[in-house]
Enzyme design. Structure first.
Site, mmCIF file in Angstrom:
data_model
loop_
_atom_site.group_PDB
_atom_site.id
_atom_site.type_symbol
_atom_site.label_atom_id
_atom_site.label_comp_id
_atom_site.label_asym_id
_atom_site.label_seq_id
_atom_site.Cartn_x
_atom_site.Cartn_y
_atom_site.Cartn_z
ATOM 1 N N CYS A 66 0.734 -1.183 0.113
ATOM 2 C CA CYS A 66 0.116 -0.080 -0.055
ATOM 3 C C CYS A 66 0.675 1.288 -0.019
ATOM 4 C CB CYS A 66 -0.914 -0.011 1.116
ATOM 5 S SG CYS A 66 -2.137 1.406 1.201
ATOM 6 N N CYS A 70 0.515 4.725 6.971
ATOM 7 C CA CYS A 70 -0.520 4.529 8.154
ATOM 8 C C CYS A 70 0.572 3.904 9.218
ATOM 9 C CB CYS A 70 -1.770 3.809 8.146
ATOM 10 S SG CYS A 70 -2.850 4.447 7.038
ATOM 11 N N CYS A 73 0.340 0.148 10.420
ATOM 12 C CA CYS A 73 -0.192 -0.660 9.318
ATOM 13 C C CYS A 73 1.252 -1.636 8.590
ATOM 14 C CB CYS A 73 -0.929 -0.100 8.163
ATOM 15 S SG CYS A 73 -1.515 -1.436 7.141
ATOM 16 N N CYS A 110 -16.692 -9.363 5.514
ATOM 17 C CA CYS A 110 -15.847 -7.812 5.207
ATOM 18 C C CYS A 110 -14.474 -8.145 4.360
ATOM 19 C CB CYS A 110 -15.334 -7.141 6.468
ATOM 20 S SG CYS A 110 -16.669 -7.139 7.671
ATOM 21 N N CYS A 141 -19.290 -6.012 3.558
ATOM 22 C CA CYS A 141 -18.504 -4.913 4.053
ATOM 23 C C CYS A 141 -17.290 -4.837 3.202
ATOM 24 C CB CYS A 141 -18.333 -4.611 5.431
ATOM 25 S SG CYS A 141 -17.372 -3.400 5.826
ATOM 26 N N CYS A 201 -19.247 2.115 8.415
ATOM 27 C CA CYS A 201 -18.271 1.405 9.253
ATOM 28 C C CYS A 201 -17.304 2.231 9.378
ATOM 29 C CB CYS A 201 -18.016 0.186 9.115
ATOM 30 S SG CYS A 201 -17.065 -0.751 10.261
ATOM 31 N N ARG A 273 -17.994 -2.423 17.848
ATOM 32 C CA ARG A 273 -17.332 -3.618 17.594
ATOM 33 C C ARG A 273 -15.979 -3.473 18.273
ATOM 34 N NH1 ARG A 273 -16.596 -4.060 12.036
ATOM 35 N NH2 ARG A 273 -18.655 -4.975 12.311
HETATM 36 S S1 SF4 Z 1 -4.332 1.002 6.933
HETATM 37 FE FE1 SF4 Z 1 -2.455 0.191 5.696
HETATM 38 S S2 SF4 Z 1 -3.585 -0.651 3.802
HETATM 39 FE FE2 SF4 Z 1 -4.984 0.812 4.765
HETATM 40 S S3 SF4 Z 1 -4.427 2.778 3.614
HETATM 41 FE FE3 SF4 Z 1 -3.306 2.704 5.580
HETATM 42 S S4 SF4 Z 1 -1.331 1.601 5.018
HETATM 43 FE FE4 SF4 Z 1 -2.769 1.235 3.379
#
Ligand code: SF4
Length: 327
Positions: A66, A70, A73, A110, A141, A201, A273
């Site tokens: 990705c 984040c 993540c 999901c 979802c 959600c 949740r």
């Molecule tokens: S949470 Fe992870 S998968 Fe989702 S947008 Fe952020 S970096 Fe990408």
């Protein structure tokens, strides 16, 4: 003012409010724990059968690689976490997972894809997945990143029930966690989803090094959306080696339970949740979360790429507590 002795009136039980101030939310966090739990449990009972827990299963249909950053993540391409970038799963493989989830008692399936936003050709494939999973008799979802109005309409047209897009934290702390998209980007996507008529959600993550003010800001923002999210996932950070948040000081479990309780009070008709982080939570903490008004869990041994309690363990815990899956 001593927050521990707050005597403000309880929120009206028959009215959903969308004008929660931070001061009010702060006062709830400051209540003595038994009083907070009592208020949350009372509202839970007024809006739901407290013995029922909605069960969702989450499948990563497109893992890793990705472009977003984040900080929690393991799927971000910016961090070295050992998660390999994979292609979008094939329809038949997704359907096999959905059938297995249904056979194990999940009512909602999901599907998560590690994208900044979906490309139109990817959306065609996701729409086919949504249609076929719905045909199995499950709610659907998806979480695919940022959406345009047109993309949200396409998802609505193929029958999607819920779209997950979390605010993650308070507007103030957000920049410490994500720099590749703004808080407003997130709110805009939530608008697109809401305007398309898809259930929302939306929740956040605690234990990321935020302070109490940030948990207050997160709940106040969620509860002040024009329509409360139908589903509010509250996640405890799962620390993954290689992400910037690995090694973060652990949040006290009572602070987590308080966050659940305040979410329940501020959004009494939403399903709250108990999401990521259960693998590291004691059964007693999870039981407190149910008492605080959590009435949904993710079920299955994996949450996207991180571990989750096995199905047998979850069923044993629900049995022990006299809880049952929501129909
Ligand atoms: S949470 Fe992870 S998968 Fe989702 S947008 Fe952020 S970096 Fe990408």
């Amino acid at each position: 003012m001593s927050l521990a002795h707050d005597t403000s009136p309880r929120p009206p039980l028959d009215l959903l409010r969308h004008d929660w101030t931070r001061e009010e939310v702060r006062a709830l966090f400051g209540l003595p724990f038994p009083e907070l739990m009592f208020r949350a449990a009372t509202l839970h009972r007024e809006n739901f059968d407290p013995a029922e827990v909605q069960i969702s299963t989450l499948l990563s249909i497109k893992t890793g690689g990705c472009p977003e950053d984040c900080a929690y993540c393991p799927q971000s391409a910016k961090f070295d976490t050992g998660v390999k970038a994979e292609k979008l799963m094939e329809l038949d493989a997704v359907l096999a997972e959905a059938r297995a989830a249904k056979a194990s008692g999940a009512s909602r399936f999901c599907m998560g894809a590690a994208w900044r936003s979906p490309k139109d050709r990817d959306l065609d494939k996701v729409c086919a997945m949504v249609e076929r999973v719905k045909a199995l008799g499950m709610e659907t979802c998806v979480t695919l990143g940022m959406l345009t109005d047109e993309q949200a309409r396409r998802l609505k047209d193929c029958g999607l029930d819920y779209y997950n897009h979390n605010l993650d934290t308070s507007p103030e702390f957000y920049g410490e966690i994500i720099t590749t998209r703004t808080y407003q980007d997130r709110l805009d996507t939530l608008d697109c989803v809401r305007n398309a008529g898809i259930n929302v959600c939306c929740g956040g993550i605690v234990g990321m090094g935020e302070g109490l003010e940030d948990r207050i800001g997160m709940i106040a923002t969620l509860a002040s959306l024009p329509v409360h999210p139908e589903s509010v996932p509250i996640n405890m950070l799962v620390q993954v080696e290689g992400t910037p948040l690995a090694g973060q000081a652990k949040l006290d479990p009572f602070d987590f339970v308080r966050t659940i309780a305040v979410a329940r009070i501020c959004m009494p008709a939403s399903v709250v949740r108990l999401s990521a982080g259960r693998e590291d939570m004691s059964e007693e903490t999870q039981a407190l979360c149910f008492l605080a008004g959590a009435n949904s869990i993710f079920y299955g041994p994996k949450l996207l790429t991180t571990p989750n309690p096995g199905r047998d363990r979850d069923m044993a815990l629900l049995d022990k507590l006299g809880l049952r899956p929501m129909a």
